[in-house]
Structure formats: structure tokens, C-alpha cells
Design a protein around this motif. Structure first.
Motif, PDB file in Angstrom:
ATOM      1  N   MET A   1       0.865  -1.177   0.000  1.00 39.44           N
ATOM      2  CA  MET A   1       0.000   0.000   0.000  1.00 39.44           C
ATOM      3  C   MET A   1       0.906   1.232   0.000  1.00 39.44           C
ATOM      4  SD  MET A   1      -3.032   1.071   2.759  1.00 39.44           S
ATOM      5  CE  MET A   1      -3.464  -0.606   3.044  1.00 39.44           C
ATOM      6  N   ASN A   2       0.653   2.156  -0.930  1.00 38.45           N
ATOM      7  CA  ASN A   2       1.491   3.359  -0.966  1.00 38.45           C
ATOM      8  C   ASN A   2       1.115   4.319   0.165  1.00 38.45           C
ATOM      9  OD1 ASN A   2      -0.543   5.225  -1.784  1.00 38.45           O
ATOM     10  ND2 ASN A   2      -0.274   4.648  -3.914  1.00 38.45           N
ATOM     11  N   THR A   3       1.953   5.314   0.368  1.00 37.85           N
ATOM     12  CA  THR A   3       1.756   6.251   1.483  1.00 37.85           C
ATOM     13  C   THR A   3       0.422   6.982   1.382  1.00 37.85           C
ATOM     14  OG1 THR A   3       4.128   6.530   1.645  1.00 37.85           O
ATOM     15  CG2 THR A   3       2.771   8.210   2.687  1.00 37.85           C
ATOM     16  N   THR A   4       0.073   7.456   0.192  1.00 37.27           N
ATOM     17  CA  THR A   4      -1.188   8.184   0.021  1.00 37.27           C
ATOM     18  C   THR A   4      -2.380   7.297   0.361  1.00 37.27           C
ATOM     19  OG1 THR A   4      -0.163   9.525  -1.697  1.00 37.27           O
ATOM     20  CG2 THR A   4      -2.547   9.531  -1.621  1.00 37.27           C
ATOM     21  N   THR A   5      -2.368   6.070  -0.118  1.00 36.70           N
ATOM     22  CA  THR A   5      -3.444   5.132   0.177  1.00 36.70           C
ATOM     23  C   THR A   5      -3.492   4.833   1.673  1.00 36.70           C
ATOM     24  OG1 THR A   5      -3.280   4.167  -2.032  1.00 36.70           O
ATOM     25  CG2 THR A   5      -4.360   2.830  -0.339  1.00 36.70           C
ATOM     26  N   SER A   6      -2.336   4.647   2.276  1.00 34.37           N
ATOM     27  CA  SER A   6      -2.262   4.373   3.712  1.00 34.37           C
ATOM     28  C   SER A   6      -2.830   5.530   4.532  1.00 34.37           C
ATOM     29  CB  SER A   6      -0.806   4.103   4.103  1.00 34.37           C
ATOM     30  OG  SER A   6      -0.705   3.903   5.475  1.00 34.37           O
ATOM     31  N   ILE A   7      -2.474   6.751   4.172  1.00 35.21           N
ATOM     32  CA  ILE A   7      -2.990   7.938   4.873  1.00 35.21           C
ATOM     33  C   ILE A   7      -4.513   7.989   4.774  1.00 35.21           C
ATOM     34  CG2 ILE A   7      -3.160  10.464   4.771  1.00 35.21           C
ATOM     35  CD1 ILE A   7      -0.140  10.397   3.913  1.00 35.21           C
ATOM     36  N   LEU A   8      -5.025   7.842   3.561  1.00 42.62           N
ATOM     37  CA  LEU A   8      -6.473   7.944   3.357  1.00 42.62           C
ATOM     38  C   LEU A   8      -7.215   6.802   4.039  1.00 42.62           C
ATOM     39  CD1 LEU A   8      -6.528   9.188  -0.318  1.00 42.62           C
ATOM     40  CD2 LEU A   8      -7.250  10.467   1.705  1.00 42.62           C
ATOM     41  N   THR A   9      -6.674   5.610   3.981  1.00 43.88           N
ATOM     42  CA  THR A   9      -7.314   4.469   4.643  1.00 43.88           C
ATOM     43  C   THR A   9      -7.383   4.697   6.152  1.00 43.88           C
ATOM     44  OG1 THR A   9      -6.609   2.976   2.889  1.00 43.88           O
ATOM     45  CG2 THR A   9      -7.200   1.973   4.990  1.00 43.88           C
ATOM     46  N   THR A  10      -6.318   5.222   6.737  1.00 45.57           N
ATOM     47  CA  THR A  10      -6.315   5.505   8.174  1.00 45.57           C
ATOM     48  C   THR A  10      -7.395   6.522   8.530  1.00 45.57           C
ATOM     49  OG1 THR A  10      -3.970   4.982   8.353  1.00 45.57           O
ATOM     50  CG2 THR A  10      -4.906   6.361  10.094  1.00 45.57           C
ATOM     51  N   VAL A  11      -7.474   7.607   7.766  1.00 47.81           N
ATOM     52  CA  VAL A  11      -8.480   8.652   8.015  1.00 47.81           C
ATOM     53  C   VAL A  11      -9.885   8.099   7.796  1.00 47.81           C
ATOM     54  CG1 VAL A  11      -9.382  10.865   7.198  1.00 47.81           C
ATOM     55  CG2 VAL A  11      -6.931  10.567   7.488  1.00 47.81           C
ATOM     56  N   LEU A  12     -10.097   7.400   6.687  1.00 52.22           N
ATOM     57  CA  LEU A  12     -11.429   6.898   6.361  1.00 52.22           C
ATOM     58  C   LEU A  12     -11.876   5.788   7.307  1.00 52.22           C
ATOM     59  CD1 LEU A  12     -11.047   7.025   2.507  1.00 52.22           C
ATOM     60  CD2 LEU A  12     -12.683   8.361   3.866  1.00 52.22           C
ATOM     61  N   ASP A  13     -10.949   4.994   7.799  1.00 44.51           N
ATOM     62  CA  ASP A  13     -11.326   3.974   8.779  1.00 44.51           C
ATOM     63  C   ASP A  13     -11.802   4.617  10.073  1.00 44.51           C
ATOM     64  OD1 ASP A  13     -10.744   1.954   6.978  1.00 44.51           O
ATOM     65  OD2 ASP A  13      -8.906   1.301   7.988  1.00 44.51           O
ATOM     66  N   ARG A  14     -11.175   5.717  10.496  1.00 41.22           N
ATOM     67  CA  ARG A  14     -11.639   6.444  11.692  1.00 41.22           C
ATOM     68  C   ARG A  14     -13.035   7.017  11.441  1.00 41.22           C
ATOM     69  NH1 ARG A  14      -6.790   9.892  11.797  1.00 41.22           N
ATOM     70  NH2 ARG A  14      -8.293  11.539  12.129  1.00 41.22           N
TER      71      ARG A  14
END
Length: 122
Positions: free
Chosen positions: A1-14
Motif C-alpha cells: 500500500m502506498n503512502t497516500t493510500t495508507s494515509i487515506l485508509t487511516t483517516v477513512l477507517d476512523r
């Protein structure tokens, strides 16, 4: 998972945890103080408007998302385009497209600064 995807997944999971728990304050905590929020009602600015919007949603509503596109706009800005299915206990699922811009500077400090829902006929 790239950094951008990881950032968005973390935010969207919250965001999803708050939506699924019908916890408007938890959802609002994912947004910046000056966030532009456009759900399926008139827009608002900031977490208070986000909390009011999600407080008005029916109990039992759940959100499932599929991240379709991501872009790194700057070191502290990422764009996400996703499809979201909002399911309910007593009515059909509503599918929408969502664009978000998240701002932050480390894993724990990313927040949504822009949220725009589109309900496209299809």
C-alpha cells in the motif's frame, strides 16, 4: 500500500468507525476546524456541522467504502475519490461517490478538510 493510500485508509477507517457506531462527535473529530462539508444536505463549515449532519442520520446506518483514486497534492495534502455504500436497517442502500482532501503532517494528525458527496444516476 502506498503512502497516500495508507494515509487515506487511516483517516477513512476512523470516519467509518464513527459512522457505524452512530457517534457524531467521533465522526466530527476526523475533520479540520475549517472543513468544508457537503453531504446530501446543504453544506457546513467545521466539525460542528459534521456532527449535526451525522446526528441526523438514522440509527443502524453503516458505511462501506472502496477507495478508487488517490493523489498526493502536496506534502501535507492528499486527495481521495471513493465509492461509498451507506446501508440502513429499514431501507435500501444508498451508493454515492465521495471526494475528500485530507491535511496533515504525520500519521495521527491527518484530518479531512474537504468532503463532497455526489449521487450520480447510473
Amino acid at each position: 500500500m502506498n503512502t497516500t493510500t495508507s494515509i487515506l485508509t487511516t483517516v477513512l477507517d476512523r470516519w467509518k468507525v464513527g459512522v457505524d457506531a452512530h457517534d457524531p462527535e467521533a465522526v466530527a473529530a476526523v475533520f479540520t476546524e475549517d472543513a468544508i462539508f457537503q453531504g446530501l444536505h446543504p453544506y457546513s463549515i467545521g466539525p460542528a456541522g459534521v456532527a449535526a449532519y451525522y446526528a441526523s442520520q438514522p440509527l443502524g446506518m453503516k458505511a462501506d467504502y472502496d477507495l478508487l483514486e488517490t493523489r498526493q497534492l502536496a506534502d501535507d495534502l492528499v486527495l481521495g475519490y471513493l465509492k461509498v455504500a451507506f446501508s440502513f436497517v429499514d431501507r435500501p442502500t444508498v451508493e454515492v461517490f465521495l471526494s475528500i482532501v485530507a491535511r496533515g503532517n504525520d500519521a495521527e494528525n491527518w484530518r479531512i478538510g474537504h468532503y463532497q458527496v455526489s449521487k450520480l444516476a447510473g
